[in-house]
Motif scaffolding. Structure first.
Motif, PDB file in Angstrom:
ATOM      1  N   THR A 164       0.697  -1.122   0.095  1.00  0.00           N
ATOM      2  CA  THR A 164      -0.121   0.061  -0.032  1.00  0.00           C
ATOM      3  C   THR A 164       0.952   1.179   0.114  1.00  0.00           C
ATOM      4  OG1 THR A 164      -1.959   0.945   1.094  1.00  0.00           O
ATOM      5  CG2 THR A 164      -0.279   0.343   2.518  1.00  0.00           C
ATOM      6  N   GLU A 165       0.245   2.135  -0.300  1.00  0.00           N
ATOM      7  CA  GLU A 165       1.044   3.613  -0.688  1.00  0.00           C
ATOM      8  C   GLU A 165       1.214   4.343   0.650  1.00  0.00           C
ATOM      9  OE1 GLU A 165       1.266   7.588  -3.740  1.00  0.00           O
ATOM     10  OE2 GLU A 165      -0.123   5.834  -4.066  1.00  0.00           O
ATOM     11  N   VAL A 166       2.295   5.046   0.740  1.00  0.00           N
ATOM     12  CA  VAL A 166       2.656   6.008   1.948  1.00  0.00           C
ATOM     13  C   VAL A 166       3.006   7.346   1.147  1.00  0.00           C
ATOM     14  CG1 VAL A 166       5.088   5.298   1.885  1.00  0.00           C
ATOM     15  CG2 VAL A 166       4.203   6.538   3.758  1.00  0.00           C
ATOM     16  N   ASP A 180       3.572  -4.957   4.120  1.00  0.00           N
ATOM     17  CA  ASP A 180       4.683  -5.741   3.962  1.00  0.00           C
ATOM     18  C   ASP A 180       5.591  -5.085   2.958  1.00  0.00           C
ATOM     19  OD1 ASP A 180       3.647  -8.145   5.594  1.00  0.00           O
ATOM     20  OD2 ASP A 180       2.095  -7.995   4.181  1.00  0.00           O
ATOM     21  N   LEU A 181       4.899  -4.122   2.194  1.00  0.00           N
ATOM     22  CA  LEU A 181       5.771  -3.669   0.932  1.00  0.00           C
ATOM     23  C   LEU A 181       5.343  -2.354   0.958  1.00  0.00           C
ATOM     24  CD1 LEU A 181       7.952  -3.818  -1.620  1.00  0.00           C
ATOM     25  CD2 LEU A 181       5.793  -4.628  -2.788  1.00  0.00           C
ATOM     26  N   LEU A 182       6.095  -1.168   1.175  1.00  0.00           N
ATOM     27  CA  LEU A 182       5.790   0.173   0.939  1.00  0.00           C
ATOM     28  C   LEU A 182       5.888   0.621  -0.232  1.00  0.00           C
ATOM     29  CD1 LEU A 182       7.758   1.392   4.028  1.00  0.00           C
ATOM     30  CD2 LEU A 182       5.450   0.621   4.234  1.00  0.00           C
ATOM     31  N   GLN A 183       4.719   1.200  -0.743  1.00  0.00           N
ATOM     32  CA  GLN A 183       4.643   2.025  -2.223  1.00  0.00           C
ATOM     33  C   GLN A 183       4.793   3.333  -2.262  1.00  0.00           C
ATOM     34  OE1 GLN A 183       1.428   0.801  -4.918  1.00  0.00           O
ATOM     35  NE2 GLN A 183       1.191   2.666  -5.281  1.00  0.00           N
ATOM     36  N   ILE A 184       5.910   3.941  -3.163  1.00  0.00           N
ATOM     37  CA  ILE A 184       6.029   5.103  -3.209  1.00  0.00           C
ATOM     38  C   ILE A 184       5.368   5.389  -4.801  1.00  0.00           C
ATOM     39  CG2 ILE A 184       7.691   6.758  -3.642  1.00  0.00           C
ATOM     40  CD1 ILE A 184       7.601   6.172  -0.927  1.00  0.00           C
ATOM     41  N   GLY A 199      13.788   4.568   3.349  1.00  0.00           N
ATOM     42  CA  GLY A 199      15.007   4.078   3.500  1.00  0.00           C
ATOM     43  C   GLY A 199      15.237   3.633   4.844  1.00  0.00           C
ATOM     44  N   ARG A 200      14.973   4.585   5.709  1.00  0.00           N
ATOM     45  CA  ARG A 200      15.314   4.197   7.266  1.00  0.00           C
ATOM     46  C   ARG A 200      14.296   3.385   7.697  1.00  0.00           C
ATOM     47  NH1 ARG A 200      16.033   9.980   6.873  1.00  0.00           N
ATOM     48  NH2 ARG A 200      13.939  10.381   7.685  1.00  0.00           N
ATOM     49  N   ALA A 201      13.262   2.968   7.104  1.00  0.00           N
ATOM     50  CA  ALA A 201      12.308   2.277   7.649  1.00  0.00           C
ATOM     51  C   ALA A 201      12.616   0.802   7.657  1.00  0.00           C
ATOM     52  CB  ALA A 201      10.824   2.335   7.057  1.00  0.00           C
ATOM     53  N   LYS A 202      13.440   0.476   6.630  1.00  0.00           N
ATOM     54  CA  LYS A 202      14.058  -0.831   6.699  1.00  0.00           C
ATOM     55  C   LYS A 202      12.749  -1.887   6.175  1.00  0.00           C
ATOM     56  CE  LYS A 202      18.208   0.497   7.711  1.00  0.00           C
ATOM     57  NZ  LYS A 202      18.019   1.823   7.662  1.00  0.00           N
ATOM     58  N   LYS A 203      11.972  -1.577   5.462  1.00  0.00           N
ATOM     59  CA  LYS A 203      10.900  -2.581   4.930  1.00  0.00           C
ATOM     60  C   LYS A 203      11.208  -2.288   3.562  1.00  0.00           C
ATOM     61  CE  LYS A 203       7.326  -3.688   8.036  1.00  0.00           C
ATOM     62  NZ  LYS A 203       5.833  -4.234   7.806  1.00  0.00           N
ATOM     63  N   GLU A 231      18.164  -1.923   1.022  1.00  0.00           N
ATOM     64  CA  GLU A 231      18.592  -2.272  -0.385  1.00  0.00           C
ATOM     65  C   GLU A 231      17.577  -3.100  -0.836  1.00  0.00           C
ATOM     66  OE1 GLU A 231      22.035  -4.753   0.514  1.00  0.00           O
ATOM     67  OE2 GLU A 231      23.301  -3.210   1.090  1.00  0.00           O
ATOM     68  N   GLN A 232      16.326  -3.307  -0.200  1.00  0.00           N
ATOM     69  CA  GLN A 232      15.237  -3.959  -0.798  1.00  0.00           C
ATOM     70  C   GLN A 232      14.281  -3.037  -1.360  1.00  0.00           C
ATOM     71  OE1 GLN A 232      13.782  -6.692   2.785  1.00  0.00           O
ATOM     72  NE2 GLN A 232      14.507  -4.829   3.791  1.00  0.00           N
ATOM     73  N   VAL A 233      14.654  -2.605  -2.637  1.00  0.00           N
ATOM     74  CA  VAL A 233      13.871  -1.679  -3.575  1.00  0.00           C
ATOM     75  C   VAL A 233      13.401  -2.274  -4.759  1.00  0.00           C
ATOM     76  CG1 VAL A 233      14.179   0.510  -4.783  1.00  0.00           C
ATOM     77  CG2 VAL A 233      15.108   0.424  -2.670  1.00  0.00           C
ATOM     78  N   LEU A 234      12.403  -2.090  -5.174  1.00  0.00           N
ATOM     79  CA  LEU A 234      11.662  -3.007  -6.394  1.00  0.00           C
ATOM     80  C   LEU A 234      11.251  -1.601  -7.174  1.00  0.00           C
ATOM     81  CD1 LEU A 234      10.524  -5.330  -7.771  1.00  0.00           C
ATOM     82  CD2 LEU A 234       8.394  -5.054  -5.956  1.00  0.00           C
TER      83      LEU A 234
END
Length: 352
Positions: A164-166, A180-184, A199-203, A231-234
């Protein structure tokens, strides 16, 4: 900067490089290869004295400066493909992953009905907006935290991880508590304070390409997140704005092989926003997988004609289920598999 070790370099020689880099105040990232170890040096600015010091160490074959403006997300820096783990779902490996769900969470019945339907059809993750950026302030802008709670309930029932989007840095902790996955989203692709906050959220983070953002700018936006230690960027290609008006955006499938060439990050495609027209979505789903995408994010709604947002580009559960076996066939044709769907031998025609 990357340090290429000689074939057969010992663990002691590799550790000596790591220790020398640490003495200069920088960090390292290891990329084991089939024949030799590659060590990335993280930090800026990297002095020439460090390069010279590393070149003198035993076992070092070559020290190369990364030429790209984006360093950490560059394939020069890290030649292996990054694989992201979102609960039990792996993105960036051999399996193609499908994320599906409504544009907006509207009520409990809608999100639960959709979650059950997309899971039954083979989706691996559930999407749904709780905070919605809208062009007009008078349009439906989401249920906020109540929407997050409904997404969590859908995850509890179906087992599907949620994305879902933040929208703002102030909401990162709240959304991260549920998602579980933060959307920009596209509008925030270059919101650098927000990028640093996730980036600081580590999700894990799904970064959509902005509607007028060039590929290098998009990768530099990803660099903001990775530079914070996440490093977990999609990456997500969702169409760019051109002179064409028949479609909502122009889906740039060129971006898929381009990103694969330039970066080690996985990339998925959003054919819903990329076209804005539901009848075009199945064809673009097939084309995206053929182009090499690691996954898709697709809008599905049980009653698109009454959707509070993006109904025109949403598939019905029936249309979504019909295209999934065809998607599995395309994935198999390009040497991959579709997570959650058996590989039968259906017709590849996208029309239903």
């Amino acid at each position: 900067m990357i340090v290429v070790m000689q074939p057969g370099a010992t663990q002691e020689q590799i550790q000596a490089v790591i220790d020398r880099v640490a003495e200069f105040g920088f960090q390292t990232k290891l990329a084991p290869g089939a024949e030799r170890m590659v060590i990335g040096v993280v930090g800026s600015p990297l002095p020439d004295t460090l390069k010279e010091a590393l070149e003198r160490l035993p076992g070092v074959e070559e020290v190369i400066r990364v030429s790209k403006r984006y360093k950490l997300v560059s394939r020069e820096f890290y030649p292996l493909d990054t694989v992201i783990q979102v609960r039990d779902v792996t993105i960036g490996g051999n399996e193609v992953v499908v994320i599906a769900g409504p544009c907006s969470v509207e009520n409990e019945r809608q999100i639960l009905e959709t979650a059950r339907a997309v899971k039954a059809a083979g989706a691996s993750m559930l999407r749904g907006g709780a905070f919605k950026p809208r062009t007009s302030p008078y349009e439906f802008r989401g249920l906020g935290e109540q929407g997050l709670k409904l997404l969590a309930k859908a995850r509890e029932e179906t087992g599907l991880p949620i994305v879902t989007e933040v929208l703002s840095a102030q909401h990162v902790d709240l959304v991260a508590e549920y998602a579980d996955l933060l959307q920009i989203g596209a509008r925030n692709c270059q919101n650098y304070l927000l990028l640093e906050a996730v980036g600081r959220a580590k999700k894990p983070v799904l970064l959509k390409r902005g509607m007028a953002v060039q590929i290098e700018e998009w990768l530099l936006a990803a660099e903001y997140i990775v530079a914070q230690g996440n490093e977990q960027v999609l990456l997500c290609e969702r169409g760019i704005r051109t002179f064409e008006t028949f479609t909502r955006n122009t889906l740039d499938l060129n971006a898929v092989p381009a990103v694969k060439h330039l970066s080690h990050l996985p990339i998925i495609v959003d054919p819903s926003h990329g076209t804005g027209r539901w009848f075009m979505v199945p064809a673009m789903m097939l084309a995206a997988v053929a182009a090499g995408a690691d996954g898709l994010i697709v809008e599905v709604h049980p009653n698109p004609d009454h959707a509070l947002s993006d109904g025109a580009q949403s598939l019905t559960p029936e249309n979504f289920a019909a295209v999934m076996p065809k998607l599995a066939a395309v994935a198999r044709a390009v040497g991959r598999s579709l997570r959650g769907v058996a590989t039968a031998e259906p017709s590849l025609s996208p029309a239903d």
